[in-house]
Design a protein around this motif. Structure first.
Motif, PDB file in Angstrom:
ATOM      1  N   LEU A   1     -12.769  16.392 -28.175  1.00 26.21           N
ATOM      2  CA  LEU A   1     -12.687  17.494 -27.221  1.00 26.21           C
ATOM      3  C   LEU A   1     -12.754  18.855 -27.915  1.00 26.21           C
ATOM      4  O   LEU A   1     -13.379  19.790 -27.414  1.00 26.21           O
ATOM      5  CB  LEU A   1     -11.409  17.381 -26.389  1.00 26.21           C
ATOM      6  CG  LEU A   1     -11.378  16.223 -25.392  1.00 26.21           C
ATOM      7  CD1 LEU A   1     -10.020  16.148 -24.717  1.00 26.21           C
ATOM      8  CD2 LEU A   1     -12.491  16.346 -24.385  1.00 26.21           C
TER       9      LEU A   1
ATOM     10  N   VAL B   1      -9.637  11.409 -29.481  1.00 28.90           N
ATOM     11  CA  VAL B   1      -9.925  12.160 -28.258  1.00 28.90           C
ATOM     12  C   VAL B   1      -9.718  13.653 -28.494  1.00 28.90           C
ATOM     13  O   VAL B   1     -10.541  14.474 -28.069  1.00 28.90           O
ATOM     14  CB  VAL B   1      -9.064  11.639 -27.084  1.00 28.90           C
ATOM     15  CG1 VAL B   1      -9.177  12.547 -25.879  1.00 28.90           C
ATOM     16  CG2 VAL B   1      -9.466  10.221 -26.728  1.00 28.90           C
TER      17      VAL B   1
ATOM     18  N   LEU C   1     -11.098   7.191 -24.708  1.00 28.38           N
ATOM     19  CA  LEU C   1      -9.841   7.214 -23.977  1.00 28.38           C
ATOM     20  C   LEU C   1      -9.672   5.994 -23.071  1.00 28.38           C
ATOM     21  O   LEU C   1      -8.592   5.414 -23.004  1.00 28.38           O
ATOM     22  CB  LEU C   1      -9.756   8.499 -23.149  1.00 28.38           C
ATOM     23  CG  LEU C   1      -8.440   8.795 -22.446  1.00 28.38           C
ATOM     24  CD1 LEU C   1      -7.312   8.918 -23.468  1.00 28.38           C
ATOM     25  CD2 LEU C   1      -8.559  10.068 -21.645  1.00 28.38           C
ATOM     26  N   PHE C   2     -10.743   5.578 -22.398  1.00 20.76           N
ATOM     27  CA  PHE C   2     -10.600   4.564 -21.365  1.00 20.76           C
ATOM     28  C   PHE C   2     -11.112   3.170 -21.721  1.00 20.76           C
ATOM     29  O   PHE C   2     -10.757   2.206 -21.048  1.00 20.76           O
ATOM     30  CB  PHE C   2     -11.286   5.028 -20.075  1.00 20.76           C
ATOM     31  CG  PHE C   2     -10.590   6.198 -19.451  1.00 20.76           C
ATOM     32  CD1 PHE C   2      -9.310   6.068 -18.954  1.00 20.76           C
ATOM     33  CD2 PHE C   2     -11.205   7.430 -19.379  1.00 20.76           C
ATOM     34  CE1 PHE C   2      -8.653   7.146 -18.382  1.00 20.76           C
ATOM     35  CE2 PHE C   2     -10.566   8.512 -18.804  1.00 20.76           C
ATOM     36  CZ  PHE C   2      -9.282   8.369 -18.309  1.00 20.76           C
TER      37      PHE C   2
ATOM     38  N   ALA D   1     -15.409  11.209 -25.854  1.00 18.14           N
ATOM     39  CA  ALA D   1     -13.955  11.294 -25.664  1.00 18.14           C
ATOM     40  C   ALA D   1     -13.504  10.432 -24.494  1.00 18.14           C
ATOM     41  O   ALA D   1     -12.485   9.738 -24.580  1.00 18.14           O
ATOM     42  CB  ALA D   1     -13.537  12.749 -25.446  1.00 18.14           C
ATOM     43  N   ILE D   2     -14.264  10.436 -23.402  1.00 18.20           N
ATOM     44  CA  ILE D   2     -13.908   9.620 -22.242  1.00 18.20           C
ATOM     45  C   ILE D   2     -13.999   8.141 -22.577  1.00 18.20           C
ATOM     46  O   ILE D   2     -13.117   7.344 -22.219  1.00 18.20           O
ATOM     47  CB  ILE D   2     -14.803   9.987 -21.041  1.00 18.20           C
ATOM     48  CG1 ILE D   2     -14.418  11.369 -20.520  1.00 18.20           C
ATOM     49  CG2 ILE D   2     -14.704   8.953 -19.932  1.00 18.20           C
ATOM     50  CD1 ILE D   2     -15.361  11.918 -19.478  1.00 18.20           C
ATOM     51  N   LEU D   3     -15.063   7.758 -23.293  1.00 18.26           N
ATOM     52  CA  LEU D   3     -15.183   6.346 -23.692  1.00 18.26           C
ATOM     53  C   LEU D   3     -14.042   5.940 -24.610  1.00 18.26           C
ATOM     54  O   LEU D   3     -13.468   4.859 -24.466  1.00 18.26           O
ATOM     55  CB  LEU D   3     -16.530   6.105 -24.381  1.00 18.26           C
ATOM     56  CG  LEU D   3     -17.748   6.062 -23.471  1.00 18.26           C
ATOM     57  CD1 LEU D   3     -19.019   6.005 -24.297  1.00 18.26           C
ATOM     58  CD2 LEU D   3     -17.674   4.881 -22.532  1.00 18.26           C
TER      59      LEU D   3
ATOM     60  N   LEU E   1     -17.930  15.060 -24.797  1.00 17.11           N
ATOM     61  CA  LEU E   1     -17.064  14.704 -23.673  1.00 17.11           C
ATOM     62  C   LEU E   1     -17.226  13.235 -23.296  1.00 17.11           C
ATOM     63  O   LEU E   1     -16.235  12.537 -23.047  1.00 17.11           O
ATOM     64  CB  LEU E   1     -17.365  15.609 -22.472  1.00 17.11           C
ATOM     65  CG  LEU E   1     -16.548  15.333 -21.217  1.00 17.11           C
ATOM     66  CD1 LEU E   1     -15.068  15.616 -21.481  1.00 17.11           C
ATOM     67  CD2 LEU E   1     -17.049  16.170 -20.067  1.00 17.11           C
ATOM     68  N   VAL E   2     -18.454  12.737 -23.275  1.00 18.89           N
ATOM     69  CA  VAL E   2     -18.699  11.318 -22.990  1.00 18.89           C
ATOM     70  C   VAL E   2     -18.020  10.446 -24.039  1.00 18.89           C
ATOM     71  O   VAL E   2     -17.377   9.440 -23.711  1.00 18.89           O
ATOM     72  CB  VAL E   2     -20.219  11.032 -22.924  1.00 18.89           C
ATOM     73  CG1 VAL E   2     -20.514   9.544 -22.962  1.00 18.89           C
ATOM     74  CG2 VAL E   2     -20.817  11.655 -21.678  1.00 18.89           C
TER      75      VAL E   2
END
Length: 131
Positions: free
Chosen positions: A97, A93, A76-77, A72-74, A69-70
């Motif tokens: 996930l 991503v 994505l953003f 994927a967030i990195l 999850l970390v």
């Protein structure tokens, strides 16, 4: 208008080789902190693996899913993620996930052992969280 082989429509010569993935740049990069997103993900993974060795697999499965999850967030953003950029942002991503959910479901669905072997330590990770 037909173009000559190896040339673009405007007449310039095409660059040889492959193109970098979205979010990737030169491995030399702008400075020593270019790969910080990968170091964050590897740090989370090391913490999860140490937890697996010392406490049990269920807590470690949650931490490994959290690591996905970390990542994927990195991805994505953060615009320049270095080695975390493999394919397009959407694909990276989605895959991260998917694997995070799979690790979480598989880790939490493993039942207690049927046979209690005295030389196998009893570290199932069920302490404190009721898992």
């Amino acid at each position: 208008m037909a173009t000559a082989r190896g040339r673009r429509k405007d007449g310039r010569k095409k660059e040889p080789g492959t193109y970098l993935p979205e979010g990737g740049a030169s491995p030399a990069g702008p400075g020593p902190l270019r790969e910080w997103p990968a170091m964050v993900v590897f740090g989370c993974l090391i913490a999860a693996l140490l937890t697996a060795a010392l406490d049990g697999f269920r807590i470690a499965a949650i931490l490994i899913a959290g690591t996905f999850l970390v990542a994927a967030i990195l991805r994505l953003f953060v615009s320049d993620v270095g080695v975390l950029a493999i394919r397009s942002r959407f694909t990276d991503v989605g895959v991260l996930l998917f694997f995070g959910a799979a690790v979480l479901l598989l880790g939490l669905s493993i039942p207690e052992p049927l046979v209690d072997l005295p030389w196998v330590p009893k570290r199932t990770g069920s302490k404190g969280l009721g898992l």
